[in-house]
Structures are given as structure tokens and as C-alpha cells.
Write an enzyme that holds these catalytic residues in place. Sequence first.
Site, PDB file in Angstrom:
ATOM      1  N   HIS A 105     -60.541 -73.365-104.729  1.00  0.00           N
ATOM      2  CA  HIS A 105     -60.784 -74.460-103.785  1.00  0.00           C
ATOM      3  C   HIS A 105     -59.613 -75.429-103.789  1.00  0.00           C
ATOM      4  O   HIS A 105     -58.882 -75.518-102.801  1.00  0.00           O
ATOM      5  CB  HIS A 105     -62.104 -75.171-104.126  1.00  0.00           C
ATOM      6  CG  HIS A 105     -62.414 -76.323-103.225  1.00  0.00           C
ATOM      7  ND1 HIS A 105     -62.891 -77.521-103.674  1.00  0.00           N
ATOM      8  CD2 HIS A 105     -62.299 -76.443-101.877  1.00  0.00           C
ATOM      9  CE1 HIS A 105     -63.077 -78.341-102.648  1.00  0.00           C
ATOM     10  NE2 HIS A 105     -62.718 -77.698-101.553  1.00  0.00           N
ATOM     11  N   HIS A 124     -65.780 -79.581-108.259  1.00  0.00           N
ATOM     12  CA  HIS A 124     -66.802 -79.583-107.195  1.00  0.00           C
ATOM     13  C   HIS A 124     -67.815 -78.469-107.422  1.00  0.00           C
ATOM     14  O   HIS A 124     -68.499 -78.050-106.503  1.00  0.00           O
ATOM     15  CB  HIS A 124     -66.143 -79.433-105.814  1.00  0.00           C
ATOM     16  CG  HIS A 124     -64.968 -80.328-105.605  1.00  0.00           C
ATOM     17  ND1 HIS A 124     -63.663 -79.898-105.708  1.00  0.00           N
ATOM     18  CD2 HIS A 124     -64.912 -81.654-105.335  1.00  0.00           C
ATOM     19  CE1 HIS A 124     -62.839 -80.909-105.498  1.00  0.00           C
ATOM     20  NE2 HIS A 124     -63.560 -81.986-105.271  1.00  0.00           N
TER      21      HIS A 124
HETATM   22  S1  FES Z   1     -61.448 -77.561-107.077  1.00  0.00           S
HETATM   23 FE1  FES Z   1     -62.940 -76.191-107.773  1.00  0.00          FE
HETATM   24  S2  FES Z   1     -64.624 -76.501-106.485  1.00  0.00           S
HETATM   25 FE2  FES Z   1     -63.149 -77.878-105.776  1.00  0.00          FE
END
Ligand code: FES
Length: 174
Positions: A105, A124
Site C-alpha cells: 500500500h 493501515h
Molecule cells: S502502508 Fe500498509 S496498509 Fe497502508
Amino acid sequence: MADDKSTSRGAGAAAGIGRRSFLKAGAFGLAAGLGAAAARPGAAANPTFPVTEIAAIADLEVGAEVVFEYPDENSPAVLLRLAGPAEGGVGPNESIVAYSLLCTHKGCPVQFLADRQMLICPCHFSSFDAAKSGRIVIGQATEALPQISLKVQDGKVQAVGVKGLIYGRHTNIL
Ligand code: FES
């Protein structure tokens, strides 16, 4: 007049051939372009991946975690010995796997939860399945965690490649 028609047909035929050639060339160019685009994320097949020794199988108890760097010092990864067989696993019961530690992500380092066999991102909360090639289970990430290809040589586990693109890179080998 007949000459005009024949000239006109000739010109039309010539134009048709021209269009066909143009379309063929365009289609060929598009196919070549798509091929190149498809190859980009697959940097996995890059023959320049190093062979890096990570650990001896004898030292890897179930639940073991060994942090290493692959394919270079700017790319943290983790070797895991799971409780059972895993996709892409090597060693006893095909239970040894390895992944990039960088969440797909936004690049936070993921953490291994041995009891759930999941790699969880603390930023997150994306969760990746360690037994299923790092597949995303839930969370903000949309891509699986890149899996490090492993090989066993003389009782030692080696990293030999990467499936998927490591976060923040346009190609796995910089
Ligand atoms: S950086 Fe891993 S879920 Fe957002």
C-alpha cells in the site's frame, strides 16, 4: 472514362492495401507494446537476481522468522517457517517461505503474526496470507506482498528471485 474507373479502382485498391498494412503494423506495434508492458511488473524473471543464502534449515523451528535483505540492502525481507505447507514453500513440508517486508500500500514494514500465519501492516492494517503467496486478505493494499523465490541447496535456504514488484520500485533489480 474506363481508364478513370480503373485508375480509381487501382487507387482504391492501393489505398486498401495501404490501410491493411497500416492496420497490421499498428496491431503488431500494439501487441509488442502490450508485451513490453506485461513484462515490466514481471521483473520476477530477470536473470540477474542474486543467489543469497539466508539460513540453514536445521536452524528453522516452526514459527521462526529471519529478517534479511533481498535483492539488495535497501529491500528488507523475512523468511518464515510456517506450521504447514505453503504456496511456493520449500524445505520440510514445503513450509518455508519468504516475503518482502514492505507493504504494497504505502511501504510500511509488515509484521508476522505466527498464530494467524499473517503478515500485518501496522499503518493501515492490510493483512497478507503467508501460506498463500502473500495474498491480500483485507485492508488498503490491492497487491499481494512480493514473494521471494527460494531454493534449498546443501541444507541451506537461498533466495533466488522475487515474484511481484517490491514497493516503491519500477523494477526489482535497480
Ligand atoms: S502502508 Fe500498509 S496498509 Fe497502508
